[in-house]
Design an enzyme around this catalytic site. Structure first.
Site, PDB file in Angstrom:
ATOM      1  CG  HIS A  11      -0.575  19.523  12.853  1.00 18.94           C
ATOM      2  ND1 HIS A  11       0.254  19.723  13.930  1.00 18.94           N
ATOM      3  CD2 HIS A  11      -1.133  20.715  12.583  1.00 18.94           C
ATOM      4  CE1 HIS A  11       0.188  20.991  14.289  1.00 18.94           C
ATOM      5  NE2 HIS A  11      -0.658  21.620  13.498  1.00 18.94           N
ATOM      6  CG  ASP A  48      -6.765  24.345   7.899  1.00 22.20           C
ATOM      7  OD1 ASP A  48      -6.493  23.371   8.608  1.00 22.20           O
ATOM      8  OD2 ASP A  48      -7.855  24.932   7.950  1.00 22.20           O
TER       9      ASP A  48
HETATM   10  P1  IMP Z   1     -13.461  25.505  17.693  1.00 20.29           P
HETATM   11  O1  IMP Z   1     -12.006  25.693  17.894  1.00 20.29           O
HETATM   12  O2  IMP Z   1     -13.865  24.074  17.426  1.00 20.29           O
HETATM   13  O3  IMP Z   1     -14.292  26.121  18.794  1.00 20.29           O
HETATM   14  O4  IMP Z   1     -13.875  26.278  16.357  1.00 20.29           O
HETATM   15  C1  IMP Z   1     -13.863  27.701  16.303  1.00 20.29           C
HETATM   16  C2  IMP Z   1     -13.465  28.157  14.907  1.00 20.29           C
HETATM   17  O5  IMP Z   1     -12.112  27.853  14.672  1.00 20.29           O
HETATM   18  C3  IMP Z   1     -14.245  27.473  13.773  1.00 20.29           C
HETATM   19  O6  IMP Z   1     -14.428  28.414  12.753  1.00 20.29           O
HETATM   20  C4  IMP Z   1     -13.316  26.366  13.332  1.00 20.29           C
HETATM   21  O7  IMP Z   1     -13.543  25.999  11.995  1.00 20.29           O
HETATM   22  C5  IMP Z   1     -11.964  27.060  13.501  1.00 20.29           C
HETATM   23  N1  IMP Z   1     -10.881  26.101  13.741  1.00 20.29           N
HETATM   24  C6  IMP Z   1     -10.550  25.499  14.904  1.00 20.29           C
HETATM   25  N2  IMP Z   1      -9.458  24.738  14.763  1.00 20.29           N
HETATM   26  C7  IMP Z   1      -9.078  24.846  13.483  1.00 20.29           C
HETATM   27  C8  IMP Z   1      -7.980  24.308  12.723  1.00 20.29           C
HETATM   28  O8  IMP Z   1      -7.128  23.568  13.217  1.00 20.29           O
HETATM   29  N3  IMP Z   1      -7.922  24.670  11.415  1.00 20.29           N
HETATM   30  C9  IMP Z   1      -8.829  25.506  10.853  1.00 20.29           C
HETATM   31  N4  IMP Z   1      -9.844  26.050  11.516  1.00 20.29           N
HETATM   32  C10 IMP Z   1      -9.970  25.720  12.816  1.00 20.29           C
HETATM   33 MG    MG Z   2      -4.973  21.996  10.227  1.00 14.85          MG
END
Ligand code: IMP
Ligand code: MG
Length: 347
Positions: free
Chosen positions: A46, A16
């Protein structure tokens, strides 16, 4: 034609960091032959503005908005249903979706992966519940299914060729990396630039590395480095409100903290960032509170944004030898409202 060079945009925080905005602006410059995603899946989100219209994507790289071949690489994971939904959304908005290509080696996220994520990880780790960890887990167990095995995807399969100038679009950020983040509060992919080489080029071809960060930190999901008590801080809550800090993918409210400058320095140096783009300067200006976390976790307060910018520039120039440029961005639409940075493009 060979690859002339590769530039990479990577996140230096917890995702982000406005990578979508940055990559979109670079793609618009017309300088690149390919825009490629190297890791993650539809856990990412995005937001980009094209001709003042807001678009949200999760997996397909921003090149698609500018008629540039957009590659989903072999280390990405693909949810077929959500992929086709995104293709349809882009098609309906008039974009040429025949430019989207997927590596036959990308792994497929199955319904079982999503069920397991929801059952085992969502609560405990605050995942996005998109089946990311179970999918990568099957990949590394070597029992996964890959895009090349699915007839539905055959039209989109990539011939594994790149040429000319390549821009790689990072997903998530440095502190969510499987190796560098606060394990197990990380994602399952490699978010650092070395991961981009999985697309099939030598690290020697990497030219610029654009590091994206915000002027304050945010975290969506569970992380012991971002305690729930941050939600009790009025100033930080105000920043979250003004900065609209809600997840693009999960719509969860993000935790907000002051920029941790030591963590940023480490992320810049390990990624090899050459240009640093610090977004959401306008948000702090609107809230009119200027703080960051310095060494030993001391919070430093500034009287105004210029003072804060000067402090950040000075310390980063001193601690990060590869940095050529530090850009403060004050617009969600493009890198900077007032000046035309990078290839003289404005949206
Ligand atoms: P996962 O990728 O769904 O397994 O999530 C693992 C961790 O990464 C969690 O804390 C999510 O909130 C964070 N996370 C995964 N993708 C994003 C993203 O695109 N932006 C922000 N946090 C992310
Ligand atoms: Mg994002």
């Amino acid at each position: 034609m060979d690859i002339s060079h590769v530039d990479i945009c990577c996140g230096l925080a917890w995702g982000d960091e406005a990578k979508g905005k940055i990559v979109s602006q670079f793609a618009k410059s017309g300088k690149y032959n390919f825009i490629c995603r190297w890791g993650g899946g539809n856990n990412a989100g995005h937001t980009v503005y094209v001709n003042s219209i807001k678009y949200k994507t999760h997996l397909i790289p921003c090149g698609i908005f500018y008629d540039i071949p957009s590659i989903i690489g072999p280390d990405c994971v693909v949810n077929i249903k959500s992929f086709f939904e995104e293709v349809e959304y882009l098609k309906q908005n008039g974009f040429n979706t025949s430019l989207i290509k997927i590596s036959s080696k990308a792994h497929i996220v199955t319904d079982k992966h999503i069920e397991d994520d929801i059952k085992e990880l969502k609560q405990k780790q605050g995942t996005t519940a998109k089946g990311i960890a179970p999918c990568y887990s099957d990949k590394y167990k070597r029992v996964g299914k890959r895009a090349g095995e699915y007839a539905d995807l055959s039209y989109f399969l990539w011939d594994e060729k790149l040429h000319g100038a390549v821009l790689c679009e990072g997903a998530q950020g440095f502190w969510l990396d499987i190796n560098y983040g606060n394990y197990p509060y990380v994602t399952s992919s490699t978010t650092l630039p070395y991961g981009a080489c999985s697309l099939g080029f030598s690290p020697k071809l990497i030219n610029e590395i654009y590091g994206a960060v915000k002027i304050y930190d945010t975290r969506s999901g569970i992380d012991t480095d971002f305690p729930e008590s941050l939600f009790d801080d009025e100033e930080l809550n105000k920043i979250g409100e003004v900065g609209k800090e809600f997840g693009v993918t999960t719509n969860r409210r993000r935790k907000v903290n002051w920029l941790n400058i030591c963590k940023l320095i480490k992320a810049i140096n390990v990624t090899g960032t050459t240009s640093l783009i610090i977004s959401k300067v306008d948000v702090l200006e609107q809230v009119n509170i200027f703080k960051l976390i310095d060494a030993d976790n001391v919070i430093i307060k500034f009287d105004n944004m210029n003072q804060m910018k000067f402090y950040i520039e000075t310390i980063i120039k001193k601690e990060c030898k590869n940095i050529k440029d530090i850009i403060f961005s004050d617009s969600p639409y493009q890198i900077n409202d007032k000046k035309e940075y990078f290839f003289n493009t404005t949206i």
